[in-house]
Design a protein around this motif. Structure first.
Motif, PDB file in Angstrom:
ATOM      1  N   GLN A  19       0.837  -1.194   0.000  1.00 54.83           N
ATOM      2  CA  GLN A  19       0.000   0.000   0.000  1.00 54.83           C
ATOM      3  C   GLN A  19       0.880   1.255   0.000  1.00 54.83           C
ATOM      4  O   GLN A  19       1.789   1.363   0.835  1.00 54.83           O
ATOM      5  CB  GLN A  19      -0.902   0.015   1.242  1.00 54.83           C
ATOM      6  CG  GLN A  19      -1.919  -1.116   1.294  1.00 54.83           C
ATOM      7  CD  GLN A  19      -1.322  -2.461   1.719  1.00 54.83           C
ATOM      8  OE1 GLN A  19      -0.190  -2.534   2.181  1.00 54.83           O
ATOM      9  NE2 GLN A  19      -2.085  -3.524   1.556  1.00 54.83           N
ATOM     10  N   THR A  21       0.177   3.939   1.202  1.00 58.68           N
ATOM     11  CA  THR A  21      -0.606   4.730   2.156  1.00 58.68           C
ATOM     12  C   THR A  21      -0.022   4.594   3.550  1.00 58.68           C
ATOM     13  O   THR A  21       0.841   3.750   3.816  1.00 58.68           O
ATOM     14  CB  THR A  21      -2.068   4.262   2.163  1.00 58.68           C
ATOM     15  OG1 THR A  21      -2.115   2.888   2.597  1.00 58.68           O
ATOM     16  CG2 THR A  21      -2.698   4.369   0.782  1.00 58.68           C
ATOM     17  N   GLU A  23      -1.280   3.299   6.130  1.00 64.40           N
ATOM     18  CA  GLU A  23      -1.559   2.014   6.771  1.00 64.40           C
ATOM     19  C   GLU A  23      -0.347   1.094   6.730  1.00 64.40           C
ATOM     20  O   GLU A  23      -0.079   0.368   7.694  1.00 64.40           O
ATOM     21  CB  GLU A  23      -2.754   1.328   6.094  1.00 64.40           C
ATOM     22  CG  GLU A  23      -4.099   1.867   6.490  1.00 64.40           C
ATOM     23  CD  GLU A  23      -4.481   3.122   5.733  1.00 64.40           C
ATOM     24  OE1 GLU A  23      -5.578   3.652   5.990  1.00 64.40           O
ATOM     25  OE2 GLU A  23      -3.687   3.597   4.883  1.00 64.40           O
ATOM     26  N   PHE A  24       0.388   1.123   5.632  1.00 64.53           N
ATOM     27  CA  PHE A  24       1.586   0.284   5.524  1.00 64.53           C
ATOM     28  C   PHE A  24       2.852   1.051   5.876  1.00 64.53           C
ATOM     29  O   PHE A  24       3.641   0.630   6.722  1.00 64.53           O
ATOM     30  CB  PHE A  24       1.716  -0.298   4.111  1.00 64.53           C
ATOM     31  CG  PHE A  24       3.014  -1.034   3.871  1.00 64.53           C
ATOM     32  CD1 PHE A  24       3.289  -2.219   4.536  1.00 64.53           C
ATOM     33  CD2 PHE A  24       3.969  -0.530   2.996  1.00 64.53           C
ATOM     34  CE1 PHE A  24       4.483  -2.898   4.330  1.00 64.53           C
ATOM     35  CE2 PHE A  24       5.164  -1.195   2.788  1.00 64.53           C
ATOM     36  CZ  PHE A  24       5.421  -2.389   3.452  1.00 64.53           C
ATOM     37  N   ASP A  27       2.058   3.109   9.783  1.00 65.68           N
ATOM     38  CA  ASP A  27       1.486   2.358  10.900  1.00 65.68           C
ATOM     39  C   ASP A  27       2.180   1.004  11.061  1.00 65.68           C
ATOM     40  O   ASP A  27       2.792   0.730  12.097  1.00 65.68           O
ATOM     41  CB  ASP A  27      -0.016   2.169  10.691  1.00 65.68           C
ATOM     42  CG  ASP A  27      -0.762   3.495  10.627  1.00 65.68           C
ATOM     43  OD1 ASP A  27      -0.194   4.507  11.080  1.00 65.68           O
ATOM     44  OD2 ASP A  27      -1.899   3.512  10.133  1.00 65.68           O
ATOM     45  N   ALA A  28       2.098   0.155  10.040  1.00 69.37           N
ATOM     46  CA  ALA A  28       2.712  -1.174  10.121  1.00 69.37           C
ATOM     47  C   ALA A  28       4.228  -1.095  10.037  1.00 69.37           C
ATOM     48  O   ALA A  28       4.942  -1.855  10.691  1.00 69.37           O
ATOM     49  CB  ALA A  28       2.167  -2.075   9.011  1.00 69.37           C
ATOM     50  N   THR A  46       3.158   9.409   0.643  1.00 66.70           N
ATOM     51  CA  THR A  46       1.984   8.558   0.463  1.00 66.70           C
ATOM     52  C   THR A  46       1.121   9.109  -0.666  1.00 66.70           C
ATOM     53  O   THR A  46       1.179  10.298  -0.986  1.00 66.70           O
ATOM     54  CB  THR A  46       1.142   8.479   1.749  1.00 66.70           C
ATOM     55  OG1 THR A  46       0.657   9.780   2.084  1.00 66.70           O
ATOM     56  CG2 THR A  46       1.963   7.928   2.910  1.00 66.70           C
ATOM     57  N   ASP A  70       1.045  -8.498   8.804  1.00 66.44           N
ATOM     58  CA  ASP A  70       0.801  -8.622  10.243  1.00 66.44           C
ATOM     59  C   ASP A  70       2.048  -9.182  10.914  1.00 66.44           C
ATOM     60  O   ASP A  70       2.304 -10.378  10.880  1.00 66.44           O
ATOM     61  CB  ASP A  70      -0.399  -9.535  10.528  1.00 66.44           C
ATOM     62  CG  ASP A  70      -0.810  -9.501  12.004  1.00 66.44           C
ATOM     63  OD1 ASP A  70      -0.059  -8.942  12.821  1.00 66.44           O
ATOM     64  OD2 ASP A  70      -1.887 -10.049  12.331  1.00 66.44           O
ATOM     65  N   VAL A  80      -1.518  -4.281   8.735  1.00 66.77           N
ATOM     66  CA  VAL A  80      -2.406  -3.825   7.675  1.00 66.77           C
ATOM     67  C   VAL A  80      -3.539  -4.846   7.668  1.00 66.77           C
ATOM     68  O   VAL A  80      -3.343  -5.979   7.264  1.00 66.77           O
ATOM     69  CB  VAL A  80      -1.703  -3.798   6.298  1.00 66.77           C
ATOM     70  CG1 VAL A  80      -2.699  -3.419   5.206  1.00 66.77           C
ATOM     71  CG2 VAL A  80      -0.527  -2.826   6.312  1.00 66.77           C
ATOM     72  N   TYR A  84      -9.061  -4.589   5.502  1.00 61.81           N
ATOM     73  CA  TYR A  84      -8.675  -3.410   4.717  1.00 61.81           C
ATOM     74  C   TYR A  84      -8.220  -3.829   3.322  1.00 61.81           C
ATOM     75  O   TYR A  84      -8.611  -3.229   2.314  1.00 61.81           O
ATOM     76  CB  TYR A  84      -7.570  -2.654   5.440  1.00 61.81           C
ATOM     77  CG  TYR A  84      -6.987  -1.495   4.668  1.00 61.81           C
ATOM     78  CD1 TYR A  84      -7.624  -0.263   4.628  1.00 61.81           C
ATOM     79  CD2 TYR A  84      -5.786  -1.636   3.975  1.00 61.81           C
ATOM     80  CE1 TYR A  84      -7.089   0.806   3.917  1.00 61.81           C
ATOM     81  CE2 TYR A  84      -5.240  -0.580   3.265  1.00 61.81           C
ATOM     82  CZ  TYR A  84      -5.892   0.639   3.241  1.00 61.81           C
ATOM     83  OH  TYR A  84      -5.362   1.686   2.526  1.00 61.81           O
TER      84      TYR A  84
END
Length: 290
Positions: A19, A21, A23-24, A27-28, A46, A70, A80, A84
């Protein structure tokens, strides 16, 4: 005329996309992703999926495997989520092929694998053993891989070293030994019906990877994460010859973008058009059952 220029519509398949974005990437990925970006002078930008798909279509890429993530137990970072990934796939069903991720260190990993396929209709699974901190050949994970084998979907494993945590003291605790493809060889031998794709030319274990792909009928590899000009010449030679039915195109988007990858591919992969078609889309079509 190149193979890509001869296409009447986008047909190439990217077997390894993340991603673009938060999220990857934030966050992850957390600090270990920022380490990798600093090490190689990259910007942590992003953008949205519409821009991503438009960029892909510009280079005749018609499908991409969008990977879940994960590694929560080992890194402490949020995943992620598989829901989603499924939602993004549902918004762009003609472009994305969704692969889930389960954390092998979580007690419910086998149940989550079943949910991914039966409830979310995801098409396979991605494992990043270095980030997730596990040995896929360890019998402690047999139930998970028995379950995935029974589900009849393919898996992607990380192969080789990793830039995550690069330059940080202790590499943020990430252990490169889990990226050795010989650990995947054990799994492939014990699960002959499990279709396995080893992501990346598995530096510094390229020869082991080539041997496994040649000997195990259920194991394949891709070119993601590396520009072709940096790939070991022996790997390129095998991809043009004895492993021409086993090697696939991948970018590792957004870390490597299609323009840079194809510039290098055109210069360093001087294979016949029939072989290029196999690498760019035909092998992936067969692997994914498209």
């Amino acid at each position: 005329m190149s193979v890509r220029e001869s296409l009447s519509e986008p047909r190439i398949i990217d077997t390894h996309a993340h991603q673009p974005t938060a999220e990857f990437l934030y966050d992850a990925g957390g600090e270990m992703m920022q380490d990798a970006a600093r090490k190689f002078g990259a910007e942590m930008e992003t953008w949205d999926y519409e821009a991503m798909i438009a960029e892909y279509h510009e280079y005749d890429i018609g499908r991409a495997i969008l990977l879940g993530w994960d590694a929560e137990t080992n890194t402490g970072n949020p995943p992620v989520p598989n829901d989603y990934v499924a939602d993004v796939r549902d918004e762009h069903p003609d472009f994305f092929i969704g692969f889930g991720s389960v954390d092998p260190l979580k007690d419910d990993c086998a149940d989550e694998a079943v949910r991914c396929v039966e409830d979310l209709d995801l098409s396979g699974f991605k494992f990043q053993q270095i980030a997730q901190g596990f040995d896929p050949s360890d019998g402690a994970h047999a139930e998970l891989f028995d379950t995935i084998e029974d589900l009849g979907v393919p898996v992607i494993f990380h192969g080789g070293s990793s830039t995550l945590g690069a330059g940080a003291p202790g590499g943020r605790g990430l252990k490169l030994k889990y990226g050795n493809p010989m650990l995947i060889d054990d799994l492939a031998a014990d699960h002959p019906d499990l279709q396995i794709l080893i992501a990346h030319p598995a530096f510094p274990w390229e020869k082991e990877q080539l041997a496994i792909c040649q000997q195990k009928g259920n194991v394949y590899m891709d070119f993601s994460g590396w520009l072709p000009k940096y790939i070991d010449p022996q790997v390129l030679h095998y991809a043009k010859t004895v492993l021409q039915d086993k090697v696939m195109f991948g970018t590792d988007y957004p870390m490597i973008r299609p323009e840079r990858w194809f510039e290098s591919f055109d210069e360093y992969f001087d294979a016949p058009e029939a072989v290029q078609r196999k690498v760019l889309w035909e092998n992936a079509e067969n692997f994914l059952g498209l």
